[in-house]
Write an enzyme that holds these catalytic residues in place. Sequence first.
Site, PDB file in Angstrom:
ATOM      1  N   GLN A 239      -1.163   2.366  -5.876  1.00 14.10           N
ATOM      2  CA  GLN A 239      -2.555   2.547  -5.540  1.00 14.10           C
ATOM      3  C   GLN A 239      -3.834   2.239  -6.940  1.00 14.10           C
ATOM      4  O   GLN A 239      -4.755   1.513  -6.304  1.00 14.10           O
ATOM      5  CB  GLN A 239      -2.935   4.064  -5.443  1.00 14.10           C
ATOM      6  CG  GLN A 239      -2.407   4.562  -4.136  1.00 14.10           C
ATOM      7  CD  GLN A 239      -2.855   5.971  -3.955  1.00 14.10           C
ATOM      8  OE1 GLN A 239      -3.135   6.796  -4.901  1.00 14.10           O
ATOM      9  NE2 GLN A 239      -2.929   6.515  -2.745  1.00 14.10           N
TER      10      GLN A 239
ATOM     11  N   ASP B 165      -4.355  -1.696  -6.319  1.00 11.68           N
ATOM     12  CA  ASP B 165      -4.713  -2.105  -4.781  1.00 11.68           C
ATOM     13  C   ASP B 165      -6.122  -2.702  -4.846  1.00 11.68           C
ATOM     14  O   ASP B 165      -7.058  -1.999  -4.533  1.00 11.68           O
ATOM     15  CB  ASP B 165      -4.669  -0.846  -3.821  1.00 11.68           C
ATOM     16  CG  ASP B 165      -5.028  -1.143  -2.341  1.00 11.68           C
ATOM     17  OD1 ASP B 165      -5.371  -2.073  -2.170  1.00 11.68           O
ATOM     18  OD2 ASP B 165      -4.890  -0.208  -1.577  1.00 11.68           O
TER      19      ASP B 165
ATOM     20  N   TYR C 184      -2.771  -1.293   8.462  1.00 11.34           N
ATOM     21  CA  TYR C 184      -3.411  -2.177   9.284  1.00 11.34           C
ATOM     22  C   TYR C 184      -2.956  -1.679  10.664  1.00 11.34           C
ATOM     23  O   TYR C 184      -2.035  -1.214  11.040  1.00 11.34           O
ATOM     24  CB  TYR C 184      -3.167  -3.600   8.985  1.00 11.34           C
ATOM     25  CG  TYR C 184      -3.545  -4.049   7.754  1.00 11.34           C
ATOM     26  CD1 TYR C 184      -4.873  -4.405   7.683  1.00 11.34           C
ATOM     27  CD2 TYR C 184      -2.784  -4.184   6.476  1.00 11.34           C
ATOM     28  CE1 TYR C 184      -5.516  -4.978   6.380  1.00 11.34           C
ATOM     29  CE2 TYR C 184      -3.228  -4.704   5.386  1.00 11.34           C
ATOM     30  CZ  TYR C 184      -4.687  -5.313   5.471  1.00 11.34           C
ATOM     31  OH  TYR C 184      -5.052  -5.536   4.148  1.00 11.34           O
TER      32      TYR C 184
ATOM     33  N   SER D  13      -8.330  -2.509  -1.754  1.00 13.65           N
ATOM     34  CA  SER D  13      -9.162  -1.341  -1.401  1.00 13.65           C
ATOM     35  C   SER D  13     -10.540  -0.897  -2.253  1.00 13.65           C
ATOM     36  O   SER D  13     -11.227  -0.893  -1.974  1.00 13.65           O
ATOM     37  CB  SER D  13      -8.127  -0.036  -1.784  1.00 13.65           C
ATOM     38  OG  SER D  13      -7.426  -0.126  -0.402  1.00 13.65           O
TER      39      SER D  13
ATOM     40  N   ARG E 120       0.736  -1.400  -0.144  1.00 15.21           N
ATOM     41  CA  ARG E 120      -0.028  -0.038  -0.064  1.00 15.21           C
ATOM     42  C   ARG E 120       0.923   1.260  -0.047  1.00 15.21           C
ATOM     43  O   ARG E 120       1.122   1.950   0.962  1.00 15.21           O
ATOM     44  CB  ARG E 120      -1.108  -0.023   1.014  1.00 15.21           C
ATOM     45  CG  ARG E 120      -2.026  -1.020   0.771  1.00 15.21           C
ATOM     46  CD  ARG E 120      -3.049  -1.204   2.106  1.00 15.21           C
ATOM     47  NE  ARG E 120      -4.338  -1.696   1.560  1.00 15.21           N
ATOM     48  CZ  ARG E 120      -5.461  -1.783   2.164  1.00 15.21           C
ATOM     49  NH1 ARG E 120      -5.383  -1.617   3.629  1.00 15.21           N
ATOM     50  NH2 ARG E 120      -6.568  -2.375   1.659  1.00 15.21           N
TER      51      ARG E 120
END
Length: 369
Positions: free
Chosen positions: A133, A136, A232, A139, A128
């Site tokens: 992005q 990802d 996280y 997400s 991440r």
Amino acid sequence: MSAETVQRSPGATVGVPRERGAGERRVALVPKVIERLRGTCGGVVVESGAGLGALIPDDLFVSAGATIGDPWACDVVVKVAPPTPGEIGRLRPGTALIGFLDPLVATTTVAALREAGVLGFAMESVPRISRAQSMDALSSQANVGGYKAVLLAAERSTRFFPMLTTAAGTVKPATVLVLGVGVAGLQALATAKRLGARTTGYDVRPEVAEQVRSLGAQWLDLGIEAAGEGGYARELTGEERAEQQRRLEEAITGFDVVITTALVPGRKAPTLVTANAVKGMRPGSVVVDLAGESGGNCELTEPGETVVRHDVTIAAPLNLPATMPEHASELYARNVAALLALVLDESGAVAPDWSDEVLAASCVTRRES
């Protein structure tokens, strides 16, 4: 355009199998993304019926430049769900596989891929970082899950979400608490706010408080922080968990809806909503537990089921993104294509640059040189 007239460029062929897992309706590539892959690889082969769950017929894939055939014979195979033992047996040594591989839990799958000589890239292992992005997938799919969780909560609630002013009087808005404010949690807060609810977010990572407030939600501060790595939270100590549960039990009883999204990679989901907390909630309240596949954040959760305990509905749906296959597939396909662009070189051949931190982190099985 017929399959015979598709113009191929030199390079690796990319295969898209049909997903056969129970309830899995997504497909790894969609026609719009396949169109953009023209000229960057040796062609895309889609298994017949691969897109039916997402309402994409075979002819749309062909019109986008793909052929209908055996995807398992391709140089690269892209999937959504982890492969079954039978599917692994169909992969040729040297094949690159891209998909959700669940490497921290499905260790037997990873071992089988390694034994088969497959070059495996796990979408959930993409780091991440800013430049990754577009790849990802966690997400992109969490956005879908967070949105759908609120709709499920509204459907099961016995109360309106928005404030209503009627001739018979005014109805107060529902109060919604989201526990675990990652991508899914933020989307849940935003969606609940759009429906008119009064929203509150909680997470053990204090840095997300500003994001919660930016959505017009309140921040529930319990005084416990556990910032971790990679977006996280770290695992709480036993003492921290006990104190967190005590304070949460007090707070939860004041909400009409609680949506939980807290996960710790490779571990059982933390218990945030205890049986006592559920017992203290107002009858007709709803808990939607998005961590059911990892054991659940609610002590009374039954993964994959919707149950009523102490007059409170507890829903623990599995694989919510698959219930919105059209947009979930479109987003996932973009993630896959972005990672595929790194796996292939300028000629379209499979030639990963292992100095690239994205490829190094996402590769879970690698061919020995």
